[in-house]
Scaffold this active site. Structure first.
Site, PDB file in Angstrom:
ATOM      1  N   GLU A  60       0.815  -1.223   0.000  1.00  9.96           N
ATOM      2  CA  GLU A  60       0.000   0.000   0.000  1.00  9.96           C
ATOM      3  C   GLU A  60       0.843   1.264   0.000  1.00  9.96           C
ATOM      4  O   GLU A  60       0.482   2.265  -0.625  1.00  9.96           O
ATOM      5  CB  GLU A  60      -0.966  -0.018   1.190  1.00  9.96           C
ATOM      6  N   HIS A 129     -11.497  -6.358   7.868  1.00 12.99           N
ATOM      7  CA  HIS A 129     -12.199  -5.997   6.632  1.00 12.99           C
ATOM      8  C   HIS A 129     -13.455  -5.202   6.972  1.00 12.99           C
ATOM      9  O   HIS A 129     -14.431  -5.217   6.230  1.00 12.99           O
ATOM     10  CB  HIS A 129     -12.566  -7.227   5.803  1.00 12.99           C
TER      11      HIS A 129
END
Lengths: 327, 332
Positions: A60, A129
């Site tokens: 990321e 998540h």
């Protein structure tokens, strides 16, 4: 006007902006052939090729850092972080770099870019998540933080974010992707960043929310209306810069404030909304400000009963409104 | 792709006038550095980050690129900046945080370079972030079919950061026109290279990414220059990135707030002073007949005068008005 899913609004915005402006590129994990794990970018690689729709190596910080470089050299990157939970390795690139490049260079450089990420729970995503990370970035001048709650806003705000001259964090509630349907205007319609949306007018209390919680607040207001309670619902839409004017104007009309978010309670977006009201409209209030938020536990558990208990929902919002009116 | 070592020999495509100019750049960087240190010790400059010992590689790699290329220097790169046209006045305006500072209008600490006009990308203090930016810049150049190269420099300590590895990975996947310039001065503040990595040469790290890695004697201007020219040619040809490692020694502490006597011996430092890059370049210009001893002396006087003027100018220059601190947070 056609009725569409929220994720259709996201996809259409990227599609139209990539067609309109060849500087726009998309990079992220699995955004190419796979079209994104949620299908937000389905079809884009076929339309614009793998030079502009880039399957990024899994990292990321790399995705955001490379996007910053692209923005410094004439491109307009949309960096997708697959889940907002995974944005933390890029925190340094976002906070130390993207947010400060214009300021630290005395306006010599700037980075027009969007960082998109699905956030939020209620999908059995477990601890990693389901997170809501918006508060981390609300504390960073130089960034903009946008969260749409309707398909029309998803499209119009994302188009505005892509055209913005500064870095925009664009968080999309993943449960709303296919749950929330609505009319999306045809053609090139943008929605201005920094303006809250009046979802419904009311006179007994104001409910401030964003993302999926704005939808839930609207549903709660329907329930309350049947009980003779008139709730005003404001969808904040942009958390940074916050539309303080709209917040204060609403409290001046209703004299009661309920703030709802799924992110945990302490130092969430609600704290800033509450402080705004306390500073600017204290004497308008007929009751203390109320915050309904996720609990202060590290993250959302996977199992069904605990996940449900974590999430605010229309019933909890309606109940909090009743309690506020009873004060 | 094999890792190669460039031997430190003074062969170069540069003519005498250019060599003289490069020597002047090195000398100006050194003189700025020395006087900054003096101002700090006199209590006039809050913070200094020295370049001493690294001038040959800095001037060499900057001169090896074109003005149209993109430069992402790290905080020690006074030599890079001087080579790109940064003047002594600009250096001292930045040192003292004055309004006229070209890097940031007095907002950033000294050593945090940025200069749009000269393609120097603004930098920050968290190390290694700029290496990913160089990759994104190179991606954009490649996408548009331009032949510009981007080059990011960093210390060898920064090769421990994840951003470094992510950057090399991206660059090699797409064969991007980017140079990773490691100025290996042997120390990450107090940690010697042996505690930073298990390899002798940071250029070895290139092997794992399928890119060229080159180790160069960074006290030799000519070796530094030539290695950069070759790496830039590879990048422009579409042959991808290069990890360039310049070996050298940081002759001063990490910064004006550091005391290197706590972690390394004076004997070690003194031994490296024998390989001082300025002395080495001076020997070359004299031995090759490019300058006479009188010309070298005159150049030193000229550079000192330039720095004297710069300090006086910067000390007299105004600070930015307080209300200006609220500008340029966003576009509007």
């Amino acid at each position: 006007m056609a009725v569409k899913n929220l994720i259709d609004g996201i996809r259409e915005a990227m599609h139209e902006e990539m067609a309109r402006d060849e500087r726009v590129v998309l990079l992220g994990e699995d955004v190419g052939k796979r079209g994104g794990v949620f299908r937000a970018s389905e079809g884009l690689v076929d339309a614009y090729g793998d030079k502009r729709v880039i399957d990024a190596p899994l990292g990321e910080s790399g995705i955001v850092g490379v996007a910053i470089g692209m923005a410094l050299n004439g491109l307009v990157p949309i960096a997708e972080i697959q889940f907002a939970d995974f944005i933390h390795p890029a925190f340094n690139q976002i906070v130390s770099e993207a947010a400060k490049i214009r300021y630290r260079s005395d306006n010599d450089f700037h980075v027009p870019m969007v960082i998109r990420a699905p956030f939020g729970g209620g999908v059995h995503g477990g601890l990693y998540h389901s997170q809501s990370v918006e508060a981390f970035f609300m504390h960073v001048p130089g960034l903009k933080v946008v969260i749409p709650s309707t398909p029309a806003d998803a499209k119009g705000l994302l188009k505005a974010a892509i055209r913005d001259e500064d870095p925009v964090l664009f968080f999309e509630h993943k449960r709303s992707y296919r749950l929330v349907r609505g009319e999306v205007p045809d053609g090139d319609v943008t929605v201005p960043i920094g303006k809250a949306r009046m979802v419904r007018e009311g006179k007994d209390l104001s409910i401030f929310a964003y993302g999926l919680m704005a939808l839930y607040a609207e549903q709660a207001a329907d329930t309350l209306a049947k009980e003779g309670i008139s709730a005003e619902v404001i969808d904040l839409r942009t958390l940074l810069p916050l539309d303080r004017e709209a917040i204060l104007a609403s409290v001046a009309r209703t004299h009661r404030a309920l703030i709802v978010h799924e992110a945990n309670y302490t130092m969430g977006a609600g704290a800033e909304v509450a402080a705004t009201i306390a500073e600017g409209a204290l004497y308008e209030l007929d009751a203390p400000i109320r915050r309904l938020a996720g609990p202060d536990i590290p993250a959302m558990p996977f199992n069904t009963p605990q996940e449900e208990h974590f999430m605010p929902n229309p019933e909890k919002i309606a109940q909090a409104a009743r309690e506020l009116l009873a004060l | 792709m094999a890792k190669t070592k460039v031997s430190p020999k003074a062969t170069s495509s540069l003519g005498p006038n250019e060599v003289r100019k490069m020597y002047r750049n090195m000398l100006l960087a050194r003189t700025i550095d020395e006087r900054m240190w003096t101002l700090n010790r006199a209590g006039k400059a809050p913070f200094v980050i020295p370049c001493r010992g690294q001038e040959a590689a800095q001037v060499g790699w900057a001169a090896g690129l074109r003005p149209t290329d993109y430069f992402l220097p790290y905080y020690r790169d006074i030599g890079v900046m001087v080579t790109l046209g940064y003047t002594a006045r600009q250096a001292f305006l930045s040192l003292l945080g004055k309004a006229e500072d070209v890097t940031s209008g007095g907002r950033q600490m000294p050593g945090h370079y940025g200069w749009r006009e000269r393609h120097v990308i603004t930098g920050s203090s968290p190390v290694t972030t700029q290496v990913l930016h160089a990759v994104g810049i190179a991606y954009a150049s490649q996408l548009r079919g331009e032949d510009t190269v981007s080059a990011a420099s960093l210390g060898e300590g920064s090769t421990s950061q994840g951003d470094f590895h992510e950057a090399l990975n991206w660059a090699s996947i797409y064969k991007l026109p980017v140079l990773f310039v490691v100025e290996n001065n042997g120390y990450a503040i107090s940690s010697p290279q042996s505690k930073e990595m298990a390899v002798q040469d940071t250029a070895e790290r290139a092997l794992g990414y399928g890119m060229a890695g080159v180790t160069v004697d960074g006290t030799d201007f000519f070796a530094s220059y030539e290695a950069t020219v070759q790496a830039a040619e590879r990048a422009r040809r579409g042959d991808g990135p290069t990890l360039l490692e310049f070996k050298m020694y940081r002759l001063l502490p990490h910064s004006s707030d550091d005391d290197d006597r706590t972690y390394r011996s004076r004997e070690e430092v003194d031994a490296w002073k024998d390989r001082d890059p300025i002395q080495r370049m001076q020997n070359h210009v004299l031995e090759a007949g490019i300058m006479t001893a009188e010309e070298v002396d005159a150049l030193r006087v000229e550079v000192q005068a330039e720095v004297d003027d710069a300090i006086a100018y910067a000390e007299a220059a105004p600070y930015p008005p307080v209300e200006d601190m609220f500008t340029h947070v966003y576009a509007d």
